[in-house]
Write an enzyme that holds these catalytic residues in place. Sequence first.
Site, PDB file in Angstrom:
ATOM      1  CG  ASP A 328      -2.097  -0.883   1.092  1.00 62.54           C
ATOM      2  OD1 ASP A 328      -2.567  -1.040  -0.045  1.00 62.54           O
ATOM      3  OD2 ASP A 328      -2.568  -1.421   2.104  1.00 62.54           O
ATOM      4  CD  GLU A 369      -8.365  11.012   4.470  1.00 63.61           C
ATOM      5  OE1 GLU A 369      -9.469  10.970   3.904  1.00 63.61           O
ATOM      6  OE2 GLU A 369      -7.408  10.274   4.161  1.00 63.61           O
TER       7      GLU A 369
END
Length: 700
Positions: A328, A369
């Site tokens: 990732d 986030e």
Amino acid sequence: MNPVASTSKARLRSRPGDRRQSRKKAKINTKGIYLRAIRDAFIKLNPKNAIKNPVMFLVWLGTLITLSVTIYPNLFGLTQQKNPQLFNGLLTGILFFTVWFANFAEALAEARGKAQANALRSIKSETIAKKLASDGTITEVSSTNLQQGDNIYVVAGDIIPADGEVIMGVASVDESAITGESAPVLKESGSDIASSVTGGTRIISDELIIRITADPGKGFIDRMIALLEGKKRRKTPNEIALTVLLAVLSLVFLFVVATLPVFAYYVKSPISVPILIALLVALIPTTISGLLSAIGIAGMDRVAQFNVIATSGRAVEACGDVNTLILDKTGTITLGNRLAEDFIPINNHSIEEVAYIALAASVFDDTPEGKSIVRLAQRLGARFDFDPNQSEGVAFSSKTRMSGTNLYGGREARKGAVGAIKDFVRSRNGDDTPELDAAYEQVSRQGGTPLAVCLDSEIYGVIYLKDVVKPGIRERFDQLRRMGVHTVMLTGDNRITAAVIANEAGVDEFIAEATPEDKISVIQEEQAKGKLVAMTGDGTNDAPALVQANVSLVMNTGTQAAKEAANMVDLDSDPTKLIDIVSIGKQLLITRGALTTFSITNDIAKYFAIIPVIFTAVNLQSLNIMNLTSANSGVLSALIYNALIIPVLIPLALKGVQIKPLKANQLLQRNILIYGLGGAIAPFIAIKLIDMLITAVGLA
């Protein structure tokens, strides 16, 4: 945390006597490891254990036979030796220590794992847990009585009694007892990668409500202890194949040695049974057979030293054959703390308007986030002018690729991938503008992630999420490339951002706008080409891909589903650790190959050292190329070397051969040159020196 707030914290805090665990990792006693290994090496002389290694079992049987001949010199007929009992007794002792040294190598590798298991066991003990009932009442119970699905309440100072998931609260947790890292880790509900907690760790601030995910004796530490102790140790496929090959070679040499008396009788040079046994032991590959298990166990131990727990030796070994590494982007190649850096307004909207819509779309987003977007919006002056209690959060989905809030009055605030927001706006009869594409490219070319924000059918602007490539990652990918490992970066980001990050990191290939389904497809495509694939992950949506991959590493901060799917767990939660694990796997295979090469060339050299024994009676001394003193000294010297070379090589077997960033054929050539040639030369030198020593002390 209403059910908790009504309860007196003073009454609920664990008593000092309930927190008996060590808060630091126990030191491993090196002296104790060697004492345990010495003891276990004798225990392994049991026939039930000895028969598991066919080659060493032949040596074990040979020891019994020479012992019998030592006690009864004429057991197999008259002997021509001057002092048969002394000679046969020396052979018996040497053969015994050959078997014992092999057992010691395996026992030492096992003892190191058991020492680590004991260190873990020292932090795991029975504690008092505060079990939370559905009506909010709390009952103190033993941690051994907790079952999967139970809810518990912990406050600062408490030891978390079992593995679980945080379902309410935010708190700092000290995981140093497991990871060795002193910095506390933030645990919170609603986070895919920061909600998993491990039994035996300690909460150092605030309070949490945790749902237990493991029954007693089946927790993460329990599994770690079982693996380190070797309770689930199984031979790997390569180990089994090599064991079978060594057994077949030994059987062939057994038949060869069994026919020698016939030829010896023909040339009138009779060979005694002890000499035949000595010749057999010199021929069969005892060195690699004695070290084979130790190499495999040490491979798992080296992985454990990296704070990674492997579910099996098969997983570690598979790392050495990995051809493709799938990683990732976020948290693996980049630092992973992707946070809101800026708002870019479009369509004549102000930055304050973008901040307000971003705040509205993120109010229910509990991810780091999402929280960073809320903080940035509030810093720019955005405030709630709606009631969140009358609004509804829309969770992020890998299919919709956006999240947001359904506001009171039917209005919809959304944030997400630019393409997804475009489709959302068009479905509401809205239009996107060239300004959106310009903002999208502006953020992407900086290596950031652009998120578009909209309210109903109108797009207000773009959120710039910033991330940074990890230092030194490019050099690590270069090293993997030299070792023949192909690297693939998977990311949900757009192609421009992915290309910028891929170029900076130095990966071989990247796949942008990837979904969890894409991960499985990429793995299957690589496997269809005959390649072994490794990948890392931490979220629930990574679980199917982790199962599909040949080698899968999950973060300790990952979800329970991900941990159950993977075959390795990284206690430090460092996704780049998979690069180190691949190196360890390759080191394991290289070490096994190097010592096998050394063992085979050793056997050839030892064979030529004992040839004079067969022909001395017929005056063929010219074959005594080493000019050994006598037949007896040649046999003893070869067997002494054969026994001593095992403990000499134990450190190399446990530590592993130094790995170089070379391809497979280059490594093969290097091993043949160093260990093949070294294995052929070393016996001649050592056997000659031992022969001179034996002659000097009068044993020849």
